[in-house]
Scaffold this active site. Sequence first.
Site, PDB file in Angstrom:
ATOM      1  N   LYS A  46       0.839  -1.261  -0.266  1.00 26.33           N
ATOM      2  CA  LYS A  46       0.096  -0.263   0.114  1.00 26.33           C
ATOM      3  C   LYS A  46       1.060   1.307  -0.053  1.00 26.33           C
ATOM      4  O   LYS A  46       0.865   2.118  -0.388  1.00 26.33           O
ATOM      5  CB  LYS A  46      -0.557  -0.070   1.428  1.00 26.33           C
ATOM      6  N   GLN A  90      -4.434  -1.877   9.588  1.00 22.28           N
ATOM      7  CA  GLN A  90      -4.489  -2.978   8.908  1.00 22.28           C
ATOM      8  C   GLN A  90      -4.514  -3.858   9.904  1.00 22.28           C
ATOM      9  O   GLN A  90      -5.001  -4.041  11.137  1.00 22.28           O
ATOM     10  CB  GLN A  90      -2.684  -3.447   8.238  1.00 22.28           C
ATOM     11  N   ASP A 113     -10.235   3.291   4.749  1.00 23.13           N
ATOM     12  CA  ASP A 113     -10.845   1.644   4.301  1.00 23.13           C
ATOM     13  C   ASP A 113     -12.004   1.695   4.140  1.00 23.13           C
ATOM     14  O   ASP A 113     -12.855   0.677   3.997  1.00 23.13           O
ATOM     15  CB  ASP A 113      -9.912   0.870   5.024  1.00 23.13           C
TER      16      ASP A 113
END
Length: 280
Positions: A46, A90, A113
């Site tokens: 990422k 994450q 996200d």
Amino acid sequence: MLTGKEPAQAIKDEVAERITKLGKRVGLATVLVGDDPASEVYVRMKHKAAAKVGMYTYDHHIPGDTPQGEVEDLVRNLNADPAVDGILVQLPLPDGLNPDTVIDIIDPGKDADGLHPYSLGLIMLERSGGAVPATPQGIMKMLDFYDIETEGKLAVVIGRSRLVGRPMGMLLNHKAANSTVVYAHSRTKDLESITAMADILIVAAGRPGLVTVNGVKPGAVVVDVGINRVDDQLVGDVDFDSIAEVASAITPVPGGVGPMTIASLLLNTVALAETRAEAG
Ligand code: NAP
């Protein structure tokens, strides 16, 4: 074959253009707790992708035994940091940490996200303005890129997680897609007969070999979200070779949904940065 590389590149090109047009630094902060090797790889990918489109990245890698309160304080600091436009925590977090309360603290305006309850609530209502969970968003964009019709199709989604399955079904249910959606999960009875009806089959269970060719209707579109390490190789949740013989289209693992997830994360981040810039 529905490869992710081309549609992901198209999104990344768009993101790079939008960053240039915005004319300000766009920052993505990641929070990685602990040393899960797969999570470390994903976060690294990422960062690399973000840097390539011209984003600034802030890497917060903290020990797995960090107390819940300290993880939450880190997120609060990132909320307050003007250099940060998007925050990604994450998942999964190490055992003992509650991911819900960590995600709840993320400012929805920085929810890169798209997993905050506010972002998910907007999806439930089919309202724009929030970030869309990166993996389901990436899958919708992939279907669009490859001109796969969703309207009137029977879509079966295996999985109902916050991260993938549940928002995936909602996006397909939206009037923008108009699929008829069936959710399957670990308590579903006779999974094979249900998946065998699907025009579009999305598999997000994390169970290698879960779907065999017997569970796929000839001509179906099969999207394999699963990432499993088997004998030191990455495989999805479906028997790729046999299903590729009967499906009209299928995503590979790796190289299918994965690149779309990363591209969608970048797209969410630039959209959040634009909204913040507009608000001044
Ligand atoms: P998760 O939170 O573990 O959820 C898995 C879902 O699959 C649950 O809803 C579970 O049902 C269901 N399930 C498990 N075993 C099943 C079975 N035998 N039959 C039917 N349903 C079953 O996982 P996730 O976060 O959604 O991720 C799913 C997979 O996608 C994982 O392999 C993950 O690594 C991968 N993934 C890939 C990407 C990408 O970018 N390619 C992104 C995110 C995740 P219950 O709800 O009943 O427990």
